[in-house]
Each structure stands twice: as structure tokens, then as C-alpha cells.
Design a protein around this motif. Structure first.
Motif, PDB file in Angstrom:
ATOM      1  N   PHE A 109     -10.090 -36.940  -6.259  1.00 59.67           N
ATOM      2  CA  PHE A 109     -10.281 -37.978  -5.242  1.00 59.67           C
ATOM      3  C   PHE A 109     -11.116 -39.177  -5.701  1.00 59.67           C
ATOM      4  O   PHE A 109     -11.182 -40.176  -4.978  1.00 59.67           O
ATOM      5  N   LEU A 114      -9.105 -42.403  -5.791  1.00 59.40           N
ATOM      6  CA  LEU A 114      -8.223 -42.694  -4.661  1.00 59.40           C
ATOM      7  C   LEU A 114      -8.938 -43.585  -3.658  1.00 59.40           C
ATOM      8  O   LEU A 114     -10.158 -43.495  -3.479  1.00 59.40           O
ATOM      9  N   GLY A 120      -8.873 -41.257   2.098  1.00 55.93           N
ATOM     10  CA  GLY A 120      -8.990 -39.816   2.258  1.00 55.93           C
ATOM     11  C   GLY A 120      -9.967 -39.139   1.327  1.00 55.93           C
ATOM     12  O   GLY A 120      -9.950 -37.916   1.190  1.00 55.93           O
ATOM     13  N   ASN A 121     -10.811 -39.917   0.664  1.00 52.47           N
ATOM     14  CA  ASN A 121     -11.738 -39.312  -0.297  1.00 52.47           C
ATOM     15  C   ASN A 121     -13.160 -39.211   0.247  1.00 52.47           C
ATOM     16  O   ASN A 121     -14.101 -39.015  -0.528  1.00 52.47           O
ATOM     17  N   SER A 174      -9.047 -35.714   4.432  1.00 50.71           N
ATOM     18  CA  SER A 174      -8.264 -35.629   3.189  1.00 50.71           C
ATOM     19  C   SER A 174      -6.908 -34.976   3.444  1.00 50.71           C
ATOM     20  O   SER A 174      -5.889 -35.397   2.878  1.00 50.71           O
ATOM     21  N   TYR A 175      -6.886 -33.977   4.307  1.00 52.72           N
ATOM     22  CA  TYR A 175      -5.624 -33.285   4.611  1.00 52.72           C
ATOM     23  C   TYR A 175      -4.695 -34.186   5.420  1.00 52.72           C
ATOM     24  O   TYR A 175      -3.467 -34.158   5.247  1.00 52.72           O
ATOM     25  N   THR A 219      -4.525 -37.415   5.179  1.00 48.38           N
ATOM     26  CA  THR A 219      -3.996 -38.450   4.282  1.00 48.38           C
ATOM     27  C   THR A 219      -3.023 -37.877   3.254  1.00 48.38           C
ATOM     28  O   THR A 219      -1.963 -38.455   2.986  1.00 48.38           O
ATOM     29  N   TYR A 220      -3.383 -36.716   2.680  1.00 52.37           N
ATOM     30  CA  TYR A 220      -2.549 -36.097   1.636  1.00 52.37           C
ATOM     31  C   TYR A 220      -2.291 -34.648   2.035  1.00 52.37           C
ATOM     32  O   TYR A 220      -3.158 -33.778   1.832  1.00 52.37           O
ATOM     33  N   ARG A 221      -1.110 -34.382   2.587  1.00 55.05           N
ATOM     34  CA  ARG A 221      -0.831 -33.029   3.099  1.00 55.05           C
ATOM     35  C   ARG A 221      -0.796 -31.983   1.984  1.00 55.05           C
ATOM     36  O   ARG A 221      -1.131 -30.826   2.209  1.00 55.05           O
ATOM     37  N   TRP A 222      -0.414 -32.399   0.782  1.00 56.41           N
ATOM     38  CA  TRP A 222      -0.307 -31.435  -0.313  1.00 56.41           C
ATOM     39  C   TRP A 222      -1.651 -30.830  -0.701  1.00 56.41           C
ATOM     40  O   TRP A 222      -1.709 -29.739  -1.268  1.00 56.41           O
ATOM     41  N   VAL A 223      -2.765 -31.551  -0.359  1.00 55.37           N
ATOM     42  CA  VAL A 223      -4.080 -31.040  -0.740  1.00 55.37           C
ATOM     43  C   VAL A 223      -4.451 -29.816   0.093  1.00 55.37           C
ATOM     44  O   VAL A 223      -5.386 -29.086  -0.237  1.00 55.37           O
TER      45      VAL A 223
END
Length: 745
Positions: free
Chosen positions: A225, A228, A231-232, A261-262, A264-268
Motif C-alpha cells: 500500500f 498506492l 485505500g492505504n 482498504s477492502y 477500495t481493493y476487494r482482492w485484498v
């Protein structure tokens, strides 16, 4: 056996020595040899009385810590609190608990007086060790010199702190360190401190692995992060990432930590899921389970060792007493035992035993009626000492003043109708006075609920409700009078349930009359007191077996957990006092440094460290919530102390993860023990009898008192489980001796 001859062989010093040995055995003080001089016993009494004053002085210091003026306030040494608005910052009122503070001048006077009392105890303790026990061969450790030196060092620190504060009045004091150190010398804390140290090593390896996992995932998170743009939050630097992973790993705040963070970026979410499973579900639970298992193992071994030490000390006391009373080391006469209990009662460590109580104990211990007791019977004294015994006249004054009425057939039926206790012994089909009053209580309950409904709806109560209220008050007064026409007041007052009824009867009658005389002047208080009648209804639930079990369990659990609660209290006391000194006056409305913190946005200003009661609330929240990240965030923003926020993670490790988890483990262990004991007593039909606790058949003795028109009462004062542990140790020793062919019958 010729009793006169036995009495003539009594050695007063031998009896005193036996009492000393038993007293030390009950205090878990193992001494192989004692000084053969009565002066040592007198010096011991002087020290023990000083120890009583020492504990009182410690309590005064704790209370002083609560009520003394916080040092961040204006702490000029006045003696009358003449300084108004003492605790202001930039002209603003600071949110504090609102308790009255002791003027700094008087606080210093009280502190110095307490220090003198504490110093006297350490001096007397050292004097006994040096004068009487260091001169024995071999040398005996009656007092732990390291504790004396540590206590004197704490007093020296506090004395220096008092002098500096009186001269310069700095914002920060170190007195809390000395006070907490003195509290750590309490036997409950020192004994459990050994337990904590023993259990700590069991969980170190798992805890280290948990820390490693948090560090590893913190490094992964900051690597992902740091570059980035969205979402960090919480993962932009390694420090922030480590803090976020720690909060997510040890508390229930992981949703707030990972949400942005989740989103913004679901894969995390896969990364966070792996971390939560490893750290939060597996390792954190494993750390706590390892600690609990280690405590259970340590507790079991320690309890057995403690029982063996106490049994050994009791055996020494019995032999000393037997030789002193002419029993040849194998038995003790009745007169010798009575003199022994008188001597034992002189020590402040042992509760006073009256002559009547001693007679009751003798009758309970001397099971075979031989006029002497042997070692096995003497062991029962431990259980008996845990109880208060007293007798009351059973029958009412009516029996003496109106004997013909008392013996008439009609009055006999009336006595049978009224004198049924709680109804436990009455046939289920029998309509008793107690059941009649239960019906009255249920009707009164309907009235109370109706009145409450009127109050909540803000309706005017009809006049008949006030009249019924007064009628019920007189009915309860009549209940009291009818019971006193059957049993004596002493017999009535021996029941806590009856004491509650007596109190509520006159309180509610008084408020009902006052409400009619003074109209609405006390209406609000009358409505509150009216709820006491609900407790009288709830009180009748005690006849249910499940309720009896819970009452018995909770009462004994509280009694047994006093040492563990003391340790937890000392830990919370230290962090409470330290936080007031370090962060007092930092958290207040209008502090610009708090802008943007969740602490301020969640309106948590009342949870501050501005005085001791407020700070205590903070640490209780930390204790129950396991970890509250808003507190360290607010402190890191406002405190001028570098790394001051680390006090909260340290408390999590020491207070929550270790001590509080040990409290939970202890509670589970004691509950299971009490549950098994309850089932065993249920199978034997021994509920509510002292014999179930100390192994004596009291029934014949109770009947002997009843034949004289008296009733025997007893209530627990100590921990009856001590005797159970000692008996188990004695049985194991006897089984071991029999197994090796050394039994003596």
C-alpha cells in the motif's frame, strides 16, 4: 482417663507454641523450629497487630490516591481548598469525575502518617527475624528479608517524593510507584506473582510466533500500500501498518482497520482473511489457551503442595499441644483444647473464638465421645475455624408469659401454621403461613406493576392505590408480629432473609405514612422504595434448586477469588495512577490536538485520565474490550511524553492477556470444583450443612440444642475448600503409607 491428671500437666508455653504453629500453618508459613521463649510470642503479637495497622494504612493510601488533588492542577499547599477553580486549562473547565478533592496540604500530612505506620511494621518484622529466628540452629526464615528491604526501599522513594513535592510541587510525582510496590507485597499478589511467572514461560513460544506473524503481515501490507493513492490509510508507513495489524490481531476492531482498504481493493480481502485466520482465530486463541492450561497445571500442583504444608504444620501443632497437655503426642484432652482455643483467639490473624463456640467445636470434633481427640479429629478444626457459631432461643416470649395459651391445642396449630421456615419441610399439599404471604406478595406485585404503569404514563393514581399501599404495609407488619408470637426475635434475626423483610417492612410503612402526611414531598422516593417489594418476590426464588446452586456458587466464588481480584486490582491501580500522572490534563474539549481523532468524533471525552476515577474507567474499558485503539491515538496526539501511547499495548499484554485471562481460568476452575462438590453433596443429601464442609456430623449436636429449646446457627467466614484440600492430602499420605506397609491403624 483421669482428666484431673491431664489438666495438671498443662504447659502454658507449650499451648502458646502450639497455637503459634497452627496460626502459621493456616497462613502457609512453614517453620521447622520456634524460639523457646514467651517473649518471642509477645513480639509476634506486636508485629501482627502492626500488620493489621499496615493493611489499614495501605487502604488509606489507596483512598488517598483516589481523592488527592491531581498534580497537573494548581497544587499549592493549602489546607482548606481555598483555591477555587483549581483544575483549569486555558480558562476552560476540564471534564473530571466531580468527586471532592483533599487539599494538598492535608494530603501530604495523611501520606506521612501512613508512611510512619508502614515503617513500623517493617521494623518490627525485621526485629523478630533478627532477634529470635536468626539465632536458631539452623536459621529459620520467619520473615522474608527481601520483602522487608523492598518495602523499605519503596518507603524511601515515597519519602523522597514527598520532600520534593513539598518543596517544589512538580507536575509529576513518583509516589504511585512506591504505593503500587507496597501493594505488590500483599501475600495474594506475591503468591500469584509466582503463578504468573510460572505460566508465562509456557506461552512465550506461542506469543513470539504471534508477534512474528503480526510483523510479517505488517511488512507485506506496507509493501503493497505504500505507493498506492487510495485505500492505504493505516498502511502508508511501517509504524502505521504495525499498529493496524496489532489492533486487528488482538481486538474486535479489525473491521474498522480493514474496511477502507477492502472497499477500495476487494482482492485484498484474501490477504486479510488469511491474517485473521492465522493471527486472530488460531494463534491468539492458542496463546490464551496455553496460558489457561499452564495455570490449571500450576494450580493443581500448588494446591496439593499447599495442602501438604498446612497438614504438616497442623501435625506439628497437634503434637506440641498433646505433649503440653499430657497427651503424650497422641491425643488432646477437652480442657487442653479449650485453653488452646483461648490462646489461638488472642492473635489478630485468627478470629475470636468464644468459650461457647469452643464447646461447640469440641462436640463436633470429638466424634466418638471419648473425651479426647486424636490427630485426624484435630484436622477438623481447620474447617470449624472457618465458621461462626452461635445459639438462639427458639421459642417466643409467649411461652414464658402465657404458658397455658402456648400449650393450648389451638395455639399449637397456629405455631405449626406459622413456624415452617421457608416451607422446605412442609408437605407440598399443606397450606402454610409462608405460602399465604407469598400469595399476598403476588397480589402486591400486581399493584406495584399497575402503579408503575400509571407513573410511566404520567397518569394520576386513583386514591384507592394509596390506600392499598398502606394496607399492604400493615399486612407485612402483622406478618412480623405473628412470627414473633411463635419464635424469638434472636431466632428471627438469625436469618438474613428475615432481616431483609424487617428492613423493608418498616421502611415501606414509614414511607407510606410519610407520603400521606407530606403529600408529594417524597413521592419520587416512595416510588423507588416501592420496588423493594419486588425483591421480596424474587427472594422466594431461593427455594428453587437451580437458584440455590447459583447463590451458593457465586458467594463461594467471590470468597475464593479475593486473591485473584486483588492482583488484578493492583495492576489496574498502577496503570490508573501512572496515566493520571502522565496524561492528566491532556484530554479535554477544545484541545486542538484532538481534532480529527475518532476519540473526539465518538464523544469519548468523559473517558479521560484527568483524575483517578475517570482514569479507572478508561482501564476498565480496556480490560473488558481487550483493546480500544482510540485511547492510544488520542494520547499520541496530545501527550508530550515520547512513546507514552505504549502504555496501552503494555497494559494489554500485562493486564488483559495475562492477569485477566488468569482470572477467567481461575473462575472456570473454581466453578467446576464447586459444581462437582454440589453434585456430591446432592447425592449425600448434605446441602446447607456445615458437616458437608468440614466432615463433622452436626445433626446429633443440633438436636441436643433443640432439646434445650435452643437452636444452633453457623455461617461461613473463610474458605471451606482449604479443609477439602488438606483431607485429600492426608488421604494420599495415608494411602502411601499403607501401600508401603507402614500403616499404624
Amino acid at each position: 482417663m483421669a482428666k484431673e491428671g491431664a489438666v495438671s500437666l498443662v504447659s502454658n508455653w507449650g499451648i502458646q507454641k502450639a497455637a503459634w504453629q497452627l496460626e502459621d500453618a493456616l497462613e502457609d508459613l512453614s517453620i521447622d523450629a520456634y524460639p523457646d521463649t514467651p517473649e518471642a510470642r509477645k513480639a509476634h503479637f506486636k508485629y501482627v497487630w502492626a500488620e493489621v495497622d499496615y493493611k489499614r494504612a495501605l487502604m488509606v493510601l489507596v483512598l488517598l490516591s483516589i481523592f488527592e488533588t491531581p498534580t497537573w492542577c494548581n497544587n499549592d499547599l493549602d489546607f482548606g481548598n481555598q483555591i477555587e477553580e483549581r483544575c483549569l486549562i486555558e480558562g476552560r473547565d476540564i471534564l473530571v469525575s466531580g468527586i471532592p478533592y483533599i487539599a494538598p496540604g492535608w494530603a501530604l500530612v495523611i501520606e506521612v502518617l501512613c508512611m510512619i505506620v508502614l515503617l513500623r511494621k517493617f521494623i518490627l518484622e525485621r526485629s523478630i527475624q533478627v532477634r529470635y529466628f536468626d539465632t536458631l540452629e539452623p536459621k529459620q526464615e520467619y520473615a522474608k528479608m527481601w520483602q522487608i528491604k523492598f518495602g523499605l526501599a519503596m518507603l524511601a522513594i515515597e519519602a523522597l517524593d514527598v520532600a520534593v513535592f513539598a518543596a517544589f510541587r512538580p507536575r509529576f510525582r513518583f509516589a504511585f510507584v512506591a504505593r503500587a510496590g507496597l501493594l505488590c507485597l500483599l501475600p495474594a499478589v506475591t503468591n500469584l506473582g509466582k503463578c504468573v511467572c510460572a505460566c508465562l514461560w509456557e506461552m512465550v513460544s506461542v506469543a513470539v510466533f504471534l508477534v512474528g506473524v503480526i510483523l510479517f503481515f505488517a511488512w507485506i501490507a506496507v509493501t503493497i500500500f505504500k505507493d498506492l493513492d487510495r485505500g492505504n490509510e493505516g498502511f502508508d508507513t511501517f509504524r502505521h501498518s504495525l499498529n493496524s495489524m496489532f489492533i486487528a490481531g488482538v481486538s474486535d476492531e479489525f473491521v474498522a482497520v480493514f474496511l477502507k482498504s477492502y472497499t477500495t481493493y476487494r482482492w485484498v480481502g484474501i490477504l486479510w482473511l488469511v491474517f485473521l485466520v492465522i493471527a486472530h482465530v488460531l494463534l491468539l486463541s492458542l496463546v490464551l489457551d496455553t496460558l489457561c492450561a499452564a495455570y490449571m497445571t500450576y494450580s493443581e500442583h500448588n494446591a496439593e503442595a499447599l495442602a501438604r504444608r498446612k497438614l504438616s504444620g497442623m501435625s506439628k501443632a497437634f503434637k506440641t499441644l498433646s505433649y503440653a497437655t499430657g497427651g503424650g503426642g497422641t491425643e488432646v484432652s477437652r480442657e487442653g483444647f479449650l485453653v488452646f482455643t483461648e490462646e489461638l483467639s488472642q492473635s489478630p490473624r485468627a478470629r475470636g473464638i468464644s468459650r461457647q463456640e469452643a464447646e461447640i467445636m469440641w462436640s463436633a470434633i470429638d466424634k466418638d465421645g471419648s473425651g479426647t481427640i486424636e490427630h485426624e479429629e484435630f484436622v477438623g478444626i481447620v474447617g470449624l475455624i472457618q465458621y461462626d457459631f452461635w445459639t438462639t432461643r427458639k421459642d417466643s416470649f409467649v411461652k414464658d408469659y402465657f404458658p397455658e395459651l402456648w400449650n393450648s391445642d389451638g395455639y399449637r396449630k397456629f405455631r405449626s401454621f406459622v413456624d415452617t421456615g421457608d416451607g422446605d419441610d412442609a408437605d407440598i399439599q399443606t397450606f402454610t403461613f409462608e405460602r399465604l404471604m407469598n400469595l399476598v406478595l403476588l397480589v402486591n406485585l400486581v399493584l406495584v406493576v399497575t402503579e408503575s404503569y400509571y407513573d410511566l404514563s404520567k397518569w394520576d393514581e386513583p386514591p384507592w392505590m394509596d390506600l392499598l399501599e398502606l394496607i399492604f404495609s400493615f399486612i407485612y407488619l402483622g406478618e412480623l408480629g405473628l412470627k414473633l408470637c411463635v419464635i424469638s426475635f434472636g431466632e428471627y434475626w438469625s436469618s438474613v432473609s428475615n432481616q431483609f423483610d424487617f428492613f423493608t417492612t418498616f421502611l415501606l410503612l414509614g414511607t407510606s405514612i410519610a407520603e400521606r402526611l407530606f403529600a408529594n414531598g417524597i413521592a419520587t422516593y416512595a416510588n423507588m422504595l416501592r420496588l423493594l417489594r419486588l425483591l421480596r418476590v424474587v427472594k422466594n426464588l431461593k427455594n428453587l434448586e437451580s437458584v440455590q446452586f447459583m447463590i451458593d456458587t457465586v458467594s463461594k466464588l467471590v470468597l475464593a477469588s479475593k486473591d485473584m481480584i486483588t492482583l488484578l486490582g493492583v495492576v489496574v491501580f498502577f496503570f490508573t495512577m501512572a496515566s493520571v500522572q502522565a496524561f492528566g490534563g491532556d484530554l479535554y474539549e477544545g484541545n486542538e490536538l484532538l481534532e480529527g481523532t475518532e476519540y473526539l468524533e465518538n464523544h469519548m471525552l468523559v473517558l479521560n485520565m484527568n483524575d483517578v476515577p475517570c482514569a479507572f474507567g478508561v482501564w476498565v474499558v480496556m480490560l473488558l474490550c481487550e483493546y480500544e485503539p482510540n485511547f492510544p491515538e488520542a494520547v499520541s496526539r496530545t501527550s508530550s511524553i515520547p512513546f507514552g501511547w505504549t502504555m496501552f499495548p503494555i497494559f494489554y499484554v500485562c493486564g488483559v492477556s495475562i492477569v485477566f485471562e488468569l482470572v477467567k481460568a481461575f473462575t472456570i476452575e473454581v466453578f467446576m470444583s464447586l459444581k462437582n462438590r454440589w453434585v456430591q453433596n446432592q447425592q449425600r443429601g448434605a446441602h446447607g450443612h456445615a458437616g458437608a464442609d468440614f466432615g463433622c456430623d452436626m445433626q446429633a449436636f443440633v438436636q441436643a440444642f433443640e432439646s434445650k429449646g435452643e437452636k444452633l446457627h453457623y455461617r461461613i467466614k473463610g474458605d471451606p475448600s482449604q479443609l477439602e484440600q488438606i483431607k485429600e492430602a492426608q488421604e494420599r499420605l495415608e494411602a502411601g503409607e499403607d501401600g508401603h506397609g507402614h500403616g499404624h491403624g
